[in-house]
Design a protein around this motif. Sequence first.
Motif, PDB file in Angstrom:
ATOM      1  N   LEU A   1       0.939  -1.082  -0.054  1.00 22.43           N
ATOM      2  CA  LEU A   1       0.046   0.024  -0.033  1.00 22.43           C
ATOM      3  C   LEU A   1       0.850   1.024   0.071  1.00 22.43           C
ATOM      4  O   LEU A   1       1.652   1.427   1.018  1.00 22.43           O
ATOM      5  CB  LEU A   1      -0.967   0.101   1.212  1.00 22.43           C
TER       6      LEU A   1
ATOM      7  N   THR B   1      -3.293   6.550   0.828  1.00 24.79           N
ATOM      8  CA  THR B   1      -4.493   6.294   0.836  1.00 24.79           C
ATOM      9  C   THR B   1      -5.199   7.656   1.249  1.00 24.79           C
ATOM     10  O   THR B   1      -4.557   8.425   1.805  1.00 24.79           O
ATOM     11  CB  THR B   1      -4.952   5.462   1.792  1.00 24.79           C
TER      12      THR B   1
ATOM     13  N   ILE C   1      -6.932   4.212  -2.973  1.00 24.23           N
ATOM     14  CA  ILE C   1      -5.734   3.680  -2.601  1.00 24.23           C
ATOM     15  C   ILE C   1      -5.025   3.551  -3.718  1.00 24.23           C
ATOM     16  O   ILE C   1      -5.366   3.122  -4.751  1.00 24.23           O
ATOM     17  CB  ILE C   1      -5.801   2.478  -1.887  1.00 24.23           C
TER      18      ILE C   1
ATOM     19  N   VAL D   1      -1.628   1.038  -4.879  1.00 28.26           N
ATOM     20  CA  VAL D   1      -0.941  -0.172  -4.439  1.00 28.26           C
ATOM     21  C   VAL D   1      -0.010  -0.299  -5.554  1.00 28.26           C
ATOM     22  O   VAL D   1      -0.048  -0.444  -6.436  1.00 28.26           O
ATOM     23  CB  VAL D   1      -1.970  -1.361  -4.172  1.00 28.26           C
TER      24      VAL D   1
ATOM     25  N   THR E   1       1.809  -3.154  -6.988  1.00 33.24           N
ATOM     26  CA  THR E   1       1.530  -4.541  -7.100  1.00 33.24           C
ATOM     27  C   THR E   1       2.587  -5.293  -7.956  1.00 33.24           C
ATOM     28  O   THR E   1       3.279  -4.887  -8.840  1.00 33.24           O
ATOM     29  CB  THR E   1       0.151  -4.883  -7.775  1.00 33.24           C
TER      30      THR E   1
ATOM     31  N   LEU F   1      -5.467  -0.423   5.976  1.00 32.55           N
ATOM     32  CA  LEU F   1      -4.970   0.681   5.001  1.00 32.55           C
ATOM     33  C   LEU F   1      -4.074   1.805   5.552  1.00 32.55           C
ATOM     34  O   LEU F   1      -4.132   2.896   5.703  1.00 32.55           O
ATOM     35  CB  LEU F   1      -6.155   1.338   4.400  1.00 32.55           C
TER      36      LEU F   1
ATOM     37  N   PRO G   1      -0.139   2.793   5.065  1.00 33.32           N
ATOM     38  CA  PRO G   1       1.280   2.889   4.017  1.00 33.32           C
ATOM     39  C   PRO G   1       2.313   1.980   4.503  1.00 33.32           C
ATOM     40  O   PRO G   1       2.716   1.649   5.663  1.00 33.32           O
ATOM     41  CB  PRO G   1       1.886   4.335   3.978  1.00 33.32           C
TER      42      PRO G   1
ATOM     43  N   VAL H   1      -5.086  -7.815  -2.942  1.00 34.85           N
ATOM     44  CA  VAL H   1      -6.223  -7.153  -3.622  1.00 34.85           C
ATOM     45  C   VAL H   1      -6.913  -7.909  -4.879  1.00 34.85           C
ATOM     46  O   VAL H   1      -6.387  -8.662  -5.536  1.00 34.85           O
ATOM     47  CB  VAL H   1      -5.607  -5.679  -4.019  1.00 34.85           C
TER      48      VAL H   1
ATOM     49  N   TYR I   1     -11.383  -1.829  -5.354  1.00 34.76           N
ATOM     50  CA  TYR I   1     -10.396  -3.049  -4.779  1.00 34.76           C
ATOM     51  C   TYR I   1     -11.303  -3.659  -3.498  1.00 34.76           C
ATOM     52  O   TYR I   1     -12.085  -3.132  -2.828  1.00 34.76           O
ATOM     53  CB  TYR I   1      -9.226  -2.262  -4.091  1.00 34.76           C
TER      54      TYR I   1
ATOM     55  N   VAL J   1      -9.777  -5.725  -0.567  1.00 30.08           N
ATOM     56  CA  VAL J   1      -8.640  -5.865   0.242  1.00 30.08           C
ATOM     57  C   VAL J   1      -8.715  -6.849   1.385  1.00 30.08           C
ATOM     58  O   VAL J   1      -9.645  -6.894   2.168  1.00 30.08           O
ATOM     59  CB  VAL J   1      -8.341  -4.310   0.599  1.00 30.08           C
TER      60      VAL J   1
ATOM     61  N   THR K   1       7.640   4.680  -0.011  1.00 27.60           N
ATOM     62  CA  THR K   1       6.275   4.940  -0.653  1.00 27.60           C
ATOM     63  C   THR K   1       6.181   6.056  -1.377  1.00 27.60           C
ATOM     64  O   THR K   1       5.636   6.335  -2.551  1.00 27.60           O
ATOM     65  CB  THR K   1       5.157   4.831   0.362  1.00 27.60           C
TER      66      THR K   1
END
Length: 244
Positions: free
Chosen positions: A9, A12, A22, A24, A26, A48, A50, A56, A69, A71, A95
């Motif tokens: 994550l 958000t 959000i 993500v 992936t 949720l 970070p 997901v 999503y 989650v 992030t």
Amino acid sequence: MDWRDEGILISTRRHGETSAIIEVFTAGHGRHAGVVRGGAGRRMAPILQPGAEISVEWSARLDEHIGAYRVDPIRAHGAALMEDRAALAALGAVTGLIAAALPERASHPALFAGSRDLVAALGRAPDWPARYALWELSLLAELGFGLDLSRCAATGATGDLAYVSPKSGAAVSRAGGGPWADRLLPLPGFLCDGAPHRAAPADVAAALRLTGFFLEARLAPTLARATLPAARGRAVDAILRRAG
């Protein structure tokens, strides 16, 4: 359209009264946004966060839609780092840099794997600051700004690499640097051999100066705001304070 994946994550933000949007990072679908129904509620708040690893399921009528999503948590990291301010700051830098630098929906499997390993190591592995510096080096390479640390640009030698040219991003040996050494950037050995457990605090500091130079010179001009996320600077300051 729908798919399932695992990811980290990244961010958000509230969407309406009860939902959240959000982003993500992936494994197979890159940096990807979506709406979480009920994501602004208390039940989802601990999930949720970070840096959390989540599973997901994304669905949308058309691929170009933002989609929704579902989650499920895999592993939380933020709460475990609350007592380690430097590690928490490094998580914010990871992030923040991913959110700012990676194009949407472009797969980066190698960077994802490295990011997941780093996030799991933050605040836990003794050598995590050196691992963070190596991650910044891998980020530069993934985005096409990689440094050539394989051999000396001046002599072709593969040993005793001590510097990096700020112009070319290529390594230079101690002998090759010669009288120009003061114009070159010091190269800590662990960036070449990928052995973070060997890095002393001074090596980590030099590595962060090196990666920071190229992040500023090469990556920052390509970003929407033409500047690195402030979280990166906070992380470096916290890491250096931690090392004394």
